[in-house]
Scaffold this motif. Sequence first.
Motif, PDB file in Angstrom:
ATOM      1  N   ARG A  49      -7.899  14.212  -4.525  1.00 48.73           N
ATOM      2  CA  ARG A  49      -7.979  12.902  -3.860  1.00 48.73           C
ATOM      3  C   ARG A  49      -8.917  12.995  -2.654  1.00 48.73           C
ATOM      4  N   LEU A  50     -10.032  13.642  -2.878  1.00 50.03           N
ATOM      5  CA  LEU A  50     -10.927  14.003  -1.782  1.00 50.03           C
ATOM      6  C   LEU A  50     -11.383  12.794  -0.970  1.00 50.03           C
ATOM      7  N   HIS A  51     -11.775  11.726  -1.646  1.00 53.03           N
ATOM      8  CA  HIS A  51     -12.347  10.580  -0.927  1.00 53.03           C
ATOM      9  C   HIS A  51     -11.293   9.874  -0.074  1.00 53.03           C
ATOM     10  N   TYR A 405     -22.235  10.933   5.039  1.00 51.37           N
ATOM     11  CA  TYR A 405     -21.728   9.602   5.349  1.00 51.37           C
ATOM     12  C   TYR A 405     -20.899   9.131   4.159  1.00 51.37           C
ATOM     13  N   SER A 406     -19.656   8.789   4.453  1.00 50.00           N
ATOM     14  CA  SER A 406     -18.685   8.440   3.422  1.00 50.00           C
ATOM     15  C   SER A 406     -18.728   6.935   3.168  1.00 50.00           C
ATOM     16  N   ILE A 407     -19.425   6.545   2.122  1.00 49.59           N
ATOM     17  CA  ILE A 407     -19.540   5.133   1.749  1.00 49.59           C
ATOM     18  C   ILE A 407     -18.169   4.603   1.341  1.00 49.59           C
ATOM     19  N   TYR A 408     -17.402   5.443   0.678  1.00 52.83           N
ATOM     20  CA  TYR A 408     -16.052   5.083   0.240  1.00 52.83           C
ATOM     21  C   TYR A 408     -15.174   4.724   1.439  1.00 52.83           C
ATOM     22  N   SER A 409     -15.304   5.486   2.512  1.00 54.41           N
ATOM     23  CA  SER A 409     -14.454   5.261   3.684  1.00 54.41           C
ATOM     24  C   SER A 409     -14.832   3.999   4.445  1.00 54.41           C
ATOM     25  N   VAL A 410     -16.125   3.657   4.466  1.00 56.37           N
ATOM     26  CA  VAL A 410     -16.564   2.482   5.220  1.00 56.37           C
ATOM     27  C   VAL A 410     -15.801   1.244   4.768  1.00 56.37           C
ATOM     28  N   GLY A 411     -15.639   1.097   3.447  1.00 55.49           N
ATOM     29  CA  GLY A 411     -14.965  -0.079   2.908  1.00 55.49           C
ATOM     30  C   GLY A 411     -13.486  -0.120   3.200  1.00 55.49           C
ATOM     31  N   ARG A 412     -12.928   0.962   3.734  1.00 51.63           N
ATOM     32  CA  ARG A 412     -11.489   1.045   4.002  1.00 51.63           C
ATOM     33  C   ARG A 412     -11.174   1.088   5.488  1.00 51.63           C
ATOM     34  N   MET A 413     -12.123   0.714   6.305  1.00 50.44           N
ATOM     35  CA  MET A 413     -11.924   0.722   7.748  1.00 50.44           C
ATOM     36  C   MET A 413     -11.665  -0.695   8.267  1.00 50.44           C
ATOM     37  N   LYS A 414     -10.503  -0.901   8.898  1.00 47.41           N
ATOM     38  CA  LYS A 414     -10.174  -2.207   9.463  1.00 47.41           C
ATOM     39  C   LYS A 414     -11.157  -2.586  10.561  1.00 47.41           C
ATOM     40  N   THR A 415     -11.664  -1.585  11.270  1.00 44.62           N
ATOM     41  CA  THR A 415     -12.605  -1.854  12.353  1.00 44.62           C
ATOM     42  C   THR A 415     -13.942  -2.345  11.837  1.00 44.62           C
ATOM     43  N   VAL A 416     -14.204  -2.123  10.540  1.00 46.15           N
ATOM     44  CA  VAL A 416     -15.477  -2.548   9.944  1.00 46.15           C
ATOM     45  C   VAL A 416     -15.307  -3.838   9.148  1.00 46.15           C
ATOM     46  N   TRP A 417     -14.253  -3.905   8.317  1.00 41.33           N
ATOM     47  CA  TRP A 417     -14.074  -5.025   7.388  1.00 41.33           C
ATOM     48  C   TRP A 417     -12.868  -5.896   7.688  1.00 41.33           C
ATOM     49  N   GLY A 418     -12.113  -5.588   8.727  1.00 42.00           N
ATOM     50  CA  GLY A 418     -10.996  -6.439   9.100  1.00 42.00           C
ATOM     51  C   GLY A 418      -9.671  -5.949   8.550  1.00 42.00           C
ATOM     52  N   GLU A 419      -8.607  -6.639   8.919  1.00 42.35           N
ATOM     53  CA  GLU A 419      -7.253  -6.249   8.544  1.00 42.35           C
ATOM     54  C   GLU A 419      -7.041  -6.252   7.033  1.00 42.35           C
ATOM     55  N   ASP A 420      -7.796  -7.072   6.308  1.00 40.08           N
ATOM     56  CA  ASP A 420      -7.618  -7.162   4.854  1.00 40.08           C
ATOM     57  C   ASP A 420      -8.595  -6.262   4.096  1.00 40.08           C
ATOM     58  N   CYS A 421      -9.050  -5.192   4.749  1.00 33.84           N
ATOM     59  CA  CYS A 421     -10.107  -4.354   4.163  1.00 33.84           C
ATOM     60  C   CYS A 421      -9.714  -3.735   2.820  1.00 33.84           C
ATOM     61  N   LEU A 422      -8.430  -3.516   2.584  1.00 29.34           N
ATOM     62  CA  LEU A 422      -7.993  -2.905   1.325  1.00 29.34           C
ATOM     63  C   LEU A 422      -7.768  -3.936   0.224  1.00 29.34           C
ATOM     64  N   GLU A 423      -7.884  -5.202   0.541  1.00 32.25           N
ATOM     65  CA  GLU A 423      -7.695  -6.254  -0.456  1.00 32.25           C
ATOM     66  C   GLU A 423      -8.991  -6.495  -1.233  1.00 32.25           C
ATOM     67  N   PHE A 424      -8.831  -6.815  -2.519  1.00 37.26           N
ATOM     68  CA  PHE A 424      -9.985  -7.173  -3.352  1.00 37.26           C
ATOM     69  C   PHE A 424     -10.193  -8.681  -3.203  1.00 37.26           C
ATOM     70  N   ARG A 425     -11.173  -9.057  -2.386  1.00 32.35           N
ATOM     71  CA  ARG A 425     -11.362 -10.471  -2.063  1.00 32.35           C
ATOM     72  C   ARG A 425     -12.848 -10.815  -2.105  1.00 32.35           C
ATOM     73  N   PRO A 426     -13.356 -11.247  -3.264  1.00 35.60           N
ATOM     74  CA  PRO A 426     -14.783 -11.584  -3.392  1.00 35.60           C
ATOM     75  C   PRO A 426     -15.237 -12.659  -2.414  1.00 35.60           C
ATOM     76  N   GLU A 427     -14.319 -13.496  -1.965  1.00 31.93           N
ATOM     77  CA  GLU A 427     -14.694 -14.601  -1.074  1.00 31.93           C
ATOM     78  C   GLU A 427     -15.338 -14.121   0.222  1.00 31.93           C
ATOM     79  N   ARG A 428     -15.099 -12.864   0.607  1.00 33.07           N
ATOM     80  CA  ARG A 428     -15.690 -12.375   1.851  1.00 33.07           C
ATOM     81  C   ARG A 428     -17.228 -12.316   1.755  1.00 33.07           C
ATOM     82  N   TRP A 429     -17.764 -12.392   0.529  1.00 34.69           N
ATOM     83  CA  TRP A 429     -19.206 -12.327   0.316  1.00 34.69           C
ATOM     84  C   TRP A 429     -19.854 -13.712   0.173  1.00 34.69           C
ATOM     85  N   LEU A 430     -19.070 -14.756   0.337  1.00 34.14           N
ATOM     86  CA  LEU A 430     -19.586 -16.104   0.107  1.00 34.14           C
ATOM     87  C   LEU A 430     -19.703 -16.875   1.417  1.00 34.14           C
ATOM     88  N   ALA A 431     -20.794 -17.602   1.540  1.00 31.40           N
ATOM     89  CA  ALA A 431     -21.011 -18.464   2.691  1.00 31.40           C
ATOM     90  C   ALA A 431     -20.743 -19.908   2.291  1.00 31.40           C
TER      91      ALA A 431
END
Length: 528
Positions: A49-51, A405-431
């Motif tokens: 479970r390295l990543h 640089y851990s690309i996998y970890s970036v997506g799991r950081m609340k400080t980067v993507w917010g409190e819902d960083c572990l949720e699968f939410r495509p809407e975050r990419w829509l304007a």
Amino acid sequence: MDVIQVLLCIAAVASAYMLWFSHLSRRLNGPKVWPLVGSLPYTLINGHRLHDWIASNLKNTGGTATYQTCTVALPFLAYKQGFYTVTCHPKNIEHILRTRFDNYPKGPQWQAAFHDLLGQGIFNSDGETWLLQRKTAALEFTTRTLRQAMNRWVNQTIRTRLWRIMEKAAFEKKPVDLQDLLLRLTFDNICGLTFGKDPQTLSLDLPDNPFANAFDSATEATLQRFLLPGFIWRLEKVFQIGMEKKLQKSLEVVENYMSGALNARKENPSDDLLSRFMNKKDQNGNAFSEDVLKRIALNFVLAGRDTSSVALSWFFWQVMNHPEVESKIIKELTTVLTLTRGDDLVKWVEQPLEFDEADKLVYLKAALAETLRLYPSVPQDFKYVVNDDILPDGTPVPAGSTVTYSIYSVGRMKTVWGEDCLEFRPERWLAEPIDGSNGEYRFEPPKDGYKFVAFNAGPRTCLGKDLAYLQMKSVASAVLLRYRLSLVPGHRVEQKMSLTLFMKNGLKVYLQPRELRGGATTTAAVGA
């Protein structure tokens, strides 16, 4: 020197080492380090479970937006080469990939390990050698001709082979390993685009292909080189034992296939990438040598095969677990197809999407991007430090060490993507829609481009990014428009520890013909 003097010398050296170790270990953050072996025991324990282990270590560094870097010591005798600085801070990543780009090349360790397979191809080179290939490839990847060629290869493979395999499995109510099918599909497509030659690994009987098998074997053996100390694999190569023996046999098969492809292109040039590079010149104004041409082509095969198929595998798994996302994708698909093909259900499913139709699928692109945020095809990347440097968060990195640089970890950081960083939410990419857009949402990547580096960033940004999205959209649409997917009961989806984020056990699913409207199924519409 008597025994007592020897023992005193040993004790003095040991004491000096322990003092140095104690001083240095206090400066390190990350997993616990031990004398001589460093963090190696913890790395081995968490190898499966390295990543996620790396991500947890980065979260534990303080979890603030200004400090998300840790040091893994493997093993601990060498001051520089034994340290891997691991970061997921977007500012650090920008520093590595753009600001101080020249200070963070692939480096000698990476290049030596991959040289026999990739040579000085674009993904295994630095400096002028890389720059020339980059400029040449950039010109080709911006042409509409290449886009049209990819569209032809993708649609042909879907229509004549993928759909037939899936129809047969659905009729017989047998499961398929979707990851395997996708690997075969993308391999056939990239070989067609690169060599103008379709190996047809995706066929009804799912045949073994000597080139595909040898290519897989060669990449696996090459990865072992990167994981082992250099002197070990070099000894194995000299004595032709272990993985090195397997690698050399695989390289012979790959070499023969590449020679055949090159000779075919000499006799009958086409619009494939190999033919295009045959017409280019190197930095000295000379035509590329045969060996260089073969390595360039192999680099494109490596980049174009695994990344898209792995991303699609994780995408389909996410869709199965998020029916609300699936419904929105189907709604968008039917809306676009109604505009481009009318109301005739047969016309919707008799041909795969053209790339111009795929361009209109904004929500699907958002779902694919969201998949790559959480499950990047390349979960981490490594850079060699040329000169001593200090990262923007204050972490010193010594010359000769390695920065990951851990690309996998970036997506799991609340400080980067917010409190819902572990949720699968495509809407975050829509304007939100803008005036004159007919209420349509727009795809909007993050303002900080280094929050999302699944396609790399800076001067080495993936040239095939747009083509990859279009291929993934076409394949995703071709599958989801015809079938609902369900995971085979008891099948475990887990990560395989490799440079690419494969599913260890594949993705085994059942296929159920989809009802679009009026109870009609898509397979019935085409007479399957």
